[in-house]
Scaffold this active site. Structure first.
Site, PDB file in Angstrom:
ATOM      1  N   VAL A  14       0.838  -1.208   0.000  1.00  0.00           N
ATOM      2  CA  VAL A  14       0.000   0.000   0.000  1.00  0.00           C
ATOM      3  C   VAL A  14       0.868   1.251   0.000  1.00  0.00           C
ATOM      4  CG1 VAL A  14      -1.706   1.307   1.314  1.00  0.00           C
ATOM      5  CG2 VAL A  14      -1.950  -1.159   1.094  1.00  0.00           C
ATOM      6  N   LYS A 103      -7.843  -1.067  10.158  1.00  0.00           N
ATOM      7  CA  LYS A 103      -9.188  -1.351  10.676  1.00  0.00           C
ATOM      8  C   LYS A 103      -9.161  -2.062  12.021  1.00  0.00           C
ATOM      9  CE  LYS A 103      -7.650  -4.170   7.400  1.00  0.00           C
ATOM     10  NZ  LYS A 103      -7.709  -4.827   6.147  1.00  0.00           N
ATOM     11  N   GLU A 127     -10.406   6.758   5.840  1.00  0.00           N
ATOM     12  CA  GLU A 127     -11.267   6.362   4.721  1.00  0.00           C
ATOM     13  C   GLU A 127     -10.885   4.996   4.153  1.00  0.00           C
ATOM     14  OE1 GLU A 127     -14.092   8.209   3.202  1.00  0.00           O
ATOM     15  OE2 GLU A 127     -14.180   6.074   2.778  1.00  0.00           O
ATOM     16  N   VAL A 130     -12.115   0.958   5.414  1.00  0.00           N
ATOM     17  CA  VAL A 130     -13.327   0.197   5.046  1.00  0.00           C
ATOM     18  C   VAL A 130     -13.587   0.375   3.549  1.00  0.00           C
ATOM     19  CG1 VAL A 130     -15.767  -0.201   5.529  1.00  0.00           C
ATOM     20  CG2 VAL A 130     -14.285   0.712   7.326  1.00  0.00           C
ATOM     21  N   GLY A 185      -2.438 -10.029  -3.552  1.00  0.00           N
ATOM     22  CA  GLY A 185      -2.127  -9.087  -2.467  1.00  0.00           C
ATOM     23  C   GLY A 185      -3.353  -8.590  -1.721  1.00  0.00           C
ATOM     24  N   GLU A 188      -4.829 -10.588   4.254  1.00  0.00           N
ATOM     25  CA  GLU A 188      -4.052 -10.102   5.399  1.00  0.00           C
ATOM     26  C   GLU A 188      -2.810 -10.982   5.558  1.00  0.00           C
ATOM     27  OE1 GLU A 188      -5.053  -7.348   7.358  1.00  0.00           O
ATOM     28  OE2 GLU A 188      -6.365  -7.235   5.636  1.00  0.00           O
ATOM     29  N   ASP A 199     -11.750  -9.595   9.880  1.00  0.00           N
ATOM     30  CA  ASP A 199     -11.522  -8.335   9.157  1.00  0.00           C
ATOM     31  C   ASP A 199     -12.865  -7.664   8.832  1.00  0.00           C
ATOM     32  OD1 ASP A 199      -9.616  -6.583   7.463  1.00  0.00           O
ATOM     33  OD2 ASP A 199     -11.140  -7.203   6.018  1.00  0.00           O
ATOM     34  N   LYS A 203     -14.413  -3.963  10.206  1.00  0.00           N
ATOM     35  CA  LYS A 203     -14.955  -2.909   9.337  1.00  0.00           C
ATOM     36  C   LYS A 203     -16.409  -2.579   9.723  1.00  0.00           C
ATOM     37  CE  LYS A 203     -11.772  -4.168   5.646  1.00  0.00           C
ATOM     38  NZ  LYS A 203     -11.530  -5.121   4.557  1.00  0.00           N
ATOM     39  N   GLY A 301      -6.502  -4.130  -2.351  1.00  0.00           N
ATOM     40  CA  GLY A 301      -5.495  -3.881  -3.388  1.00  0.00           C
ATOM     41  C   GLY A 301      -4.785  -2.568  -3.132  1.00  0.00           C
TER      42      GLY A 301
HETATM   43  N1  HSE Z   1      -7.629  -8.297   3.572  1.00  0.00           N
HETATM   44  C1  HSE Z   1      -8.477  -7.200   3.309  1.00  0.00           C
HETATM   45  C2  HSE Z   1      -9.544  -7.644   2.318  1.00  0.00           C
HETATM   46  C3  HSE Z   1      -7.697  -6.049   2.751  1.00  0.00           C
HETATM   47  O1  HSE Z   1      -9.371  -8.711   1.710  1.00  0.00           O
HETATM   48  O2  HSE Z   1     -10.544  -6.970   2.171  1.00  0.00           O
HETATM   49  C4  HSE Z   1      -8.490  -4.762   2.615  1.00  0.00           C
HETATM   50  O3  HSE Z   1      -8.955  -4.294   3.845  1.00  0.00           O
END
Ligand code: HSE
Length: 429
Positions: A14, A103, A127, A130, A185, A188, A199, A203, A301
């Site tokens: 990122v 998050k 931002e 999520v 990619g 996590e 995850d 969110k 991504g």
């Molecule tokens: N691992 C997370 C997903 C990355 O797949 O949504 C983005 O928050």
């Protein structure tokens, strides 16, 4: 032209995307805002590592950022709880605004971080935490501020949505789907965080806090992932006119209660969320004035995430560095709602019972369901093609209370006709 100095904490996929995007958009941003953005420092673990982009100002010492009075904004891209949380607090205390994509830290410590930021007059923007590139936070915080939101229903995790899409469209296994998502990619560093719905729950925590102005603790959200989803159930869903998605749901029950849950659900193929495939995310919501609304776009991504981070940086530059009062990003619990337990929730269900075929098996199952006030609106039995004595009974229920479903299933699981545990997938219409 005003120059704003930025520090990055972390420079993985990122961070690299952010550096690239800033290079591409620099002139446009300067013309639009009159602000020149400069990445002055980048905190990394390994300063000798070769990188895809040319960067300067590399350091492995956080003090080089904390002590630099010239740095106005720090972007936290480390992920996970620690040291991210401590760094965010130290950055705020040293007078910097913080942009974070984290998050997990916001779900666990969002209120604490916000309280400290407010006390010292700094901002925390998130931002990208999520739905990555889709501006849902800004929309709820500002664009929908005039609304009372009564429902949030979202596909908030790119990895699991990618896996479920590949399983359903190509019949590949969950593990192979995960490998592909990791190659792109999306996943996590510990993919269990994606697969187990954690995850998504982080969110949902952030969205629910913002939409309902309440403090949500991670343990308030019932969380179930996709590891129990089998190709058999995806096929059955298709036959019944549904697709399986990992959903995050926040729903008002009356005026004072709230249901918060993350679990795989069957949704009708015609539902707006059913068309959301691969790493795309979507948030479907209901506001009293706007009615139904849906946000859609890439939820994972490097570049979509970088897009949201850069938008936060620009907003901070144009608003917070010039004005002192902002709408609070993380309201501090002035809403009053009781978050109900999962046992109190009511839903339609798809149930699959792997059975040893004998006369009367459907009757036995139906009797136990009936004893627990669970009405059936459809039931079929099928045999496993290669092993004729083995089969599956599939049941669709009318609305039933979660606690009753649990009790009935645990009774049925103990019947000698069962050759495995029953599969339960809730249905959202
Ligand atoms: N691992 C997370 C997903 C990355 O797949 O949504 C983005 O928050």
């Amino acid at each position: 032209m005003k120059q704003v100095s930025i520090a990055l904490l972390g420079c993985g996929q990122v961070g690299t995307g952010l550096v690239k995007l800033l290079q591409q958009q620099r002139n446009f941003i300067e013309r639009r805002t009159g602000i020149r953005l400069r990445i002055k420092r980048i905190l990394v673990r390994d300063s000798a590592k070769k990188r895809q982009v040319r960067i300067s100002g590399i350091t492995d010492n956080i003090r080089h950022i904390l002590d630099d009075k010239d740095i106005d904004i720090a972007v936290e891209l480390i992920g996970g709880i620690e040291p991210a949380r401590s760094y965010i607090l130290k950055l705020l205390q040293s007078g910097k605004h913080v942009v974070t994509a984290n998050k997990a830290v916001l779900a666990h410590y969002g209120s604490e971080i916000q309280e400290i930021a407010q006390r010292i007059g700094r901002e925390v923007y998130y931002e990208s935490a999520v739905c990555a590139g889709v501006p849902v936070i800004r929309s709820i915080k500002e664009g929908l501020l005039a609304n009372r939101i009564s429902l949030l229903m979202g596909i908030l995790n790119g990895t699991t949505n990618y896996i479920l899409s590949r399983m359903s469209e190509e019949g590949i296994s969950l593990n192979n789907g995960l490998k592909q998502a990791q190659q792109y990619g999306f996943a996590e560093p510990d993919p269990a965080i994606d697969l187990q719905g954690i995850d998504t729950a982080h969110k949902l925590n952030i969205l629910a806090s913002l939409s309902f102005a309440i403090k949500v603790r991670p343990q308030d959200i019932y969380t179930e992932g996709i590891t129990g989803i089998e190709l058999e159930d995806i096929k059955n869903a298709n036959e019944f006119g549904y697709v399986i998605k990992l959903l995050a749901i926040a729903r008002e029950i009356g005026r004072n209660k709230l249901e918060l849950k993350v679990h795989p659900a069957m949704i009708p193929k015609v539902h707006p969320l059913a068309a959301v495939r691969n790493e795309f995310n979507a948030l479907y919501l209901h506001g009293n004035a706007v009615g139904e609304m849906m946000f859609y776009g890439k939820g994972a991504g490097a570049m979509p995430t970088a897009s949201a981070i850069l938008s936060d940086i620009i907003e901070l530059c144009t608003k917070s560095l010039t004005y002192s009062h902002q709408l609070s990003h993380f309201p501090n619990a002035w809403g009053h709602k009781r978050i109900i337990s999962m046992d109190e929730t009511v839903s339609l269900h798809y149930l699959r019972f792997p059975i040893v075929d004998k006369p009367g098996v459907i009757g036995k199952i139906a009797t136990i369901l009936g004893n627990h006030n669970i009405s059936i609106y459809g039931a079929t039995a099928s045999l496993v093609p290669v092993k004729k004595a083995l089969g599956n009974v599939r049941v669709l229920t009318k609305k039933a209370k979660e606690s009753e479903i649990k009790r009935a299933i645990s009774e049925i699981n103990r019947l000698p006709i069962m050759r495995g545990r029953a599969v339960i997938i809730r249905i959202e219409e």
